[in-house]
Scaffold this motif. Structure first.
Motif, mmCIF file in Angstrom:
data_model
loop_
_atom_site.group_PDB
_atom_site.id
_atom_site.type_symbol
_atom_site.label_atom_id
_atom_site.label_comp_id
_atom_site.label_asym_id
_atom_site.label_seq_id
_atom_site.Cartn_x
_atom_site.Cartn_y
_atom_site.Cartn_z
ATOM 1 N N THR A 1 23.903 61.316 16.966
ATOM 2 C CA THR A 1 24.148 62.654 17.510
ATOM 3 C C THR A 1 24.849 63.530 16.490
ATOM 4 O O THR A 1 24.522 64.719 16.338
ATOM 5 C CB THR A 1 24.999 62.556 18.783
ATOM 6 O OG1 THR A 1 24.299 61.793 19.771
ATOM 7 C CG2 THR A 1 25.296 63.936 19.345
ATOM 8 N N ALA A 2 25.783 62.952 15.757
ATOM 9 C CA ALA A 2 26.504 63.718 14.730
ATOM 10 C C ALA A 2 25.551 64.153 13.617
ATOM 11 O O ALA A 2 25.614 65.292 13.129
ATOM 12 C CB ALA A 2 27.647 62.882 14.165
ATOM 13 N N VAL A 3 24.668 63.251 13.202
ATOM 14 C CA VAL A 3 23.700 63.595 12.162
ATOM 15 C C VAL A 3 22.747 64.682 12.664
ATOM 16 O O VAL A 3 22.443 65.642 11.951
ATOM 17 C CB VAL A 3 22.903 62.344 11.729
ATOM 18 C CG1 VAL A 3 21.785 62.737 10.767
ATOM 19 C CG2 VAL A 3 23.834 61.318 11.086
ATOM 20 N N ARG A 4 22.281 64.522 13.900
ATOM 21 C CA ARG A 4 21.367 65.523 14.457
ATOM 22 C C ARG A 4 22.024 66.900 14.507
ATOM 23 O O ARG A 4 21.391 67.912 14.156
ATOM 24 C CB ARG A 4 20.928 65.120 15.866
ATOM 25 C CG ARG A 4 19.952 66.125 16.494
ATOM 26 C CD ARG A 4 19.431 65.701 17.860
ATOM 27 N NE ARG A 4 20.480 65.587 18.845
ATOM 28 C CZ ARG A 4 20.851 64.455 19.432
ATOM 29 N NH1 ARG A 4 20.252 63.319 19.121
ATOM 30 N NH2 ARG A 4 21.822 64.437 20.321
ATOM 31 N N PHE B 1 14.072 65.652 17.001
ATOM 32 C CA PHE B 1 14.812 64.895 15.977
ATOM 33 C C PHE B 1 14.849 63.410 16.350
ATOM 34 O O PHE B 1 15.151 63.039 17.480
ATOM 35 C CB PHE B 1 16.242 65.422 15.866
ATOM 36 C CG PHE B 1 17.056 64.736 14.801
ATOM 37 C CD1 PHE B 1 17.051 65.203 13.508
ATOM 38 C CD2 PHE B 1 17.822 63.604 15.106
ATOM 39 C CE1 PHE B 1 17.803 64.574 12.517
ATOM 40 C CE2 PHE B 1 18.565 62.969 14.133
ATOM 41 C CZ PHE B 1 18.549 63.450 12.825
ATOM 42 N N HIS B 2 14.530 62.569 15.363
ATOM 43 C CA HIS B 2 14.566 61.122 15.580
ATOM 44 C C HIS B 2 15.020 60.437 14.299
ATOM 45 O O HIS B 2 14.552 60.766 13.203
ATOM 46 C CB HIS B 2 13.190 60.593 15.980
ATOM 47 C CG HIS B 2 13.190 59.134 16.325
ATOM 48 N ND1 HIS B 2 13.743 58.656 17.494
ATOM 49 C CD2 HIS B 2 12.730 58.049 15.647
ATOM 50 C CE1 HIS B 2 13.613 57.340 17.534
ATOM 51 N NE2 HIS B 2 13.010 56.946 16.427
ATOM 52 N N LEU B 3 15.933 59.477 14.459
ATOM 53 C CA LEU B 3 16.460 58.740 13.322
ATOM 54 C C LEU B 3 16.205 57.249 13.527
ATOM 55 O O LEU B 3 16.635 56.657 14.523
ATOM 56 C CB LEU B 3 17.971 58.994 13.192
ATOM 57 C CG LEU B 3 18.617 58.617 11.852
ATOM 58 C CD1 LEU B 3 18.064 59.504 10.737
ATOM 59 C CD2 LEU B 3 20.137 58.774 11.932
ATOM 60 N N ASP B 4 15.462 56.659 12.597
ATOM 61 C CA ASP B 4 15.145 55.229 12.653
ATOM 62 C C ASP B 4 15.953 54.532 11.561
ATOM 63 O O ASP B 4 15.590 54.578 10.375
ATOM 64 C CB ASP B 4 13.638 55.033 12.437
ATOM 65 C CG ASP B 4 13.200 53.594 12.686
ATOM 66 O OD1 ASP B 4 14.021 52.682 12.457
ATOM 67 O OD2 ASP B 4 12.042 53.394 13.089
ATOM 68 N N GLU B 5 17.056 53.905 11.958
ATOM 69 C CA GLU B 5 17.940 53.258 10.989
ATOM 70 C C GLU B 5 17.249 52.084 10.297
ATOM 71 O O GLU B 5 17.458 51.848 9.103
ATOM 72 C CB GLU B 5 19.213 52.781 11.690
ATOM 73 C CG GLU B 5 20.133 53.908 12.148
ATOM 74 C CD GLU B 5 20.849 54.578 10.995
ATOM 75 O OE1 GLU B 5 20.620 54.171 9.830
ATOM 76 O OE2 GLU B 5 21.628 55.517 11.232
#
Length: 397
Positions: free
Chosen positions: A323-326, A345-349
């Motif tokens: 959420t912070a990165v977004r 927005f989507h983040l795949d670690e």
């Protein structure tokens, strides 16, 4: 995700009483009957006016009154085409045209535009001929009375036809009604020319006819431009877009509504798709149920005028670090002057992948340049990820 099967959605149960009809046809609203009635009224009125004006124009050698008669005949023909187009557009969908025949109304409006344009051009030619070889008009009280009666009839007819057209979203009727009101104004100019001749002996017949012809040509061009725009495909109106998004946004599982695309298959049918953002914790069953709720609620709330056939999914990460990165990426992207929206927005670690969509206004001097700048800026701020940015199209936002 629901497959958006149109026939199943439209023939299922409807708790709000707005159920579909056989073969996906639109619910009966009396639209066709109302359009036909208004068109028949226009045909009768215009034929009668054309007959009276043709006789008066011929006897009085008045080119302006004669052109008014020709214009009335073209209006009557336009009403005939409106009826034919409405009847054809009301045919039920079939194997060859599964979305129905609603677009026939756009074609009928285009034909009407061409008729009006042709009448205007031929009138210009006739008026120029009369200017070169003028004839002396012979006005009588009967002639003036016919023209005055025509003005009143056109005002009443124009207001009625345009009102029905606006009520039932019939571009052909709206065009016919507007044209009738314009004719009333032009008939007033014809009457004024007659009074000038009787008072001062100056004949302005051909020149007034030329002005009338110019207005007819302009009306034909305007109608044709509007109709061709609808055939080519125009942006859905902001009111419709906001209405549909508002309906979808009420669903308890929807976090955001994006990428609404609606294709017109006639004035009474819009078919399209959209994306919704949901929590990444939702399972397939919950998503399927949500999709079905969305499709059914949009169809019911718009009385069958809007059909959502596909619902795409954006998964929103729920972890605090994502959420912070977004929020940071959103701040960077939205700082650009011509960015309208960022979403998806989507983040795949695990795969080290960052993905989102961005909408850049068509008014931007260099859309692709601004897009590349955004990608470069975000990539520079987060070098540990591969940044995948989709340049979305400003269709309805």
């Amino acid at each position: 995700m629901a497959d958006g099967n149109q026939d199943e959605m439209m023939t299922g149960s409807d708790p709000e009483g707005v159920s579909g009809t056989r073969e996906g046809a639109l619910p009966p609203t009396g639209r066709e009957a109302a359009i036909v009635r208004a068109s028949v009224t226009g045909i009768v009125a215009n034929v009668l006016l054309a007959g009276f004006k043709a006789v008066v124009g011929t006897l009085s050698h008045s080119i302006a009154i004669t052109l008014d008669a020709v214009n009335n005949l073209s209006d009557a023909l336009s009403s005939v085409i409106t009826i034919v187009g409405t009847k054809l557009a009301g045919r039920a969908p079939d194997h060859k045209h599964p979305m129905g025949y609603g677009r026939v109304e756009y074609l009928s409006a285009a034909v009407i535009s061409v008729i009006v344009l042709y009448a205007g051009v031929t009138s210009v030619v006739e008026c120029v001929r009369k200017i070169v070889s003028p004839e002396t008009p012979e006005y009588t009280p009967v002639a003036l009375l016919v023209v005055a009666a025509g003005v009143v009839a056109k005002v009443v007819l124009g207001r009625h036809v345009r009102s029905v057209g606006q009520r039932f979203s019939s571009d052909s009727l709206v065009a016919s009604g507007t044209d009738a009101l314009s004719d009333a104004v032009l008939s007033v100019s014809t009457l004024a020319a007659a009074l000038v001749y009787l008072a001062f002996g100056v004949s302005l017949e051909a020149w007034v006819g030329l002005v009338i012809s110019a207005f007819i040509v302009k009306a034909g061009l305007d109608m044709l431009s509007q109709t061709l725009g609808q055939i080519l495909g125009e942006r859905v109106s902001p009111e419709v877009a906001e209405t549909v998004k508002g309906i979808v946004a009420k669903d308890p599982d929807v976090l955001g509504v994006y990428d609404l695309i609606l294709h017109s298959y006639g004035p009474e049918r819009l078919v399209g798709s959209l994306h919704v953002e949901v929590r990444d914790t939702m399972d397939a069953n919950a998503i399927d149920e949500m999709d079905r709720r969305i499709q059914e609620s949009v169809y019911a709330s718009t009385q069958g005028k809007v059909i959502i056939v596909a619902v795409g999914i954006y998964s929103r990460n729920t972890s605090e670090c994502v959420t912070a990165v977004r929020n940071d990426v959103t701040r960077r992207v939205m700082a650009h002057d011509h960015v309208i929206q960022m979403h998806g927005f989507h983040l795949d670690e695990e795969r080290r992948l960052m993905a989102f969509d961005v909408i850049i206004s068509f008014d931007a001097p260099d859309r692709m340049g601004e897009y590349r700048q955004i990608v470069s800026e975000v990539q520079g701020a987060y070098p540990q990820y591969h940044v995948d940015v989709t340049l979305d199209t400003d269709v309805s936002d």
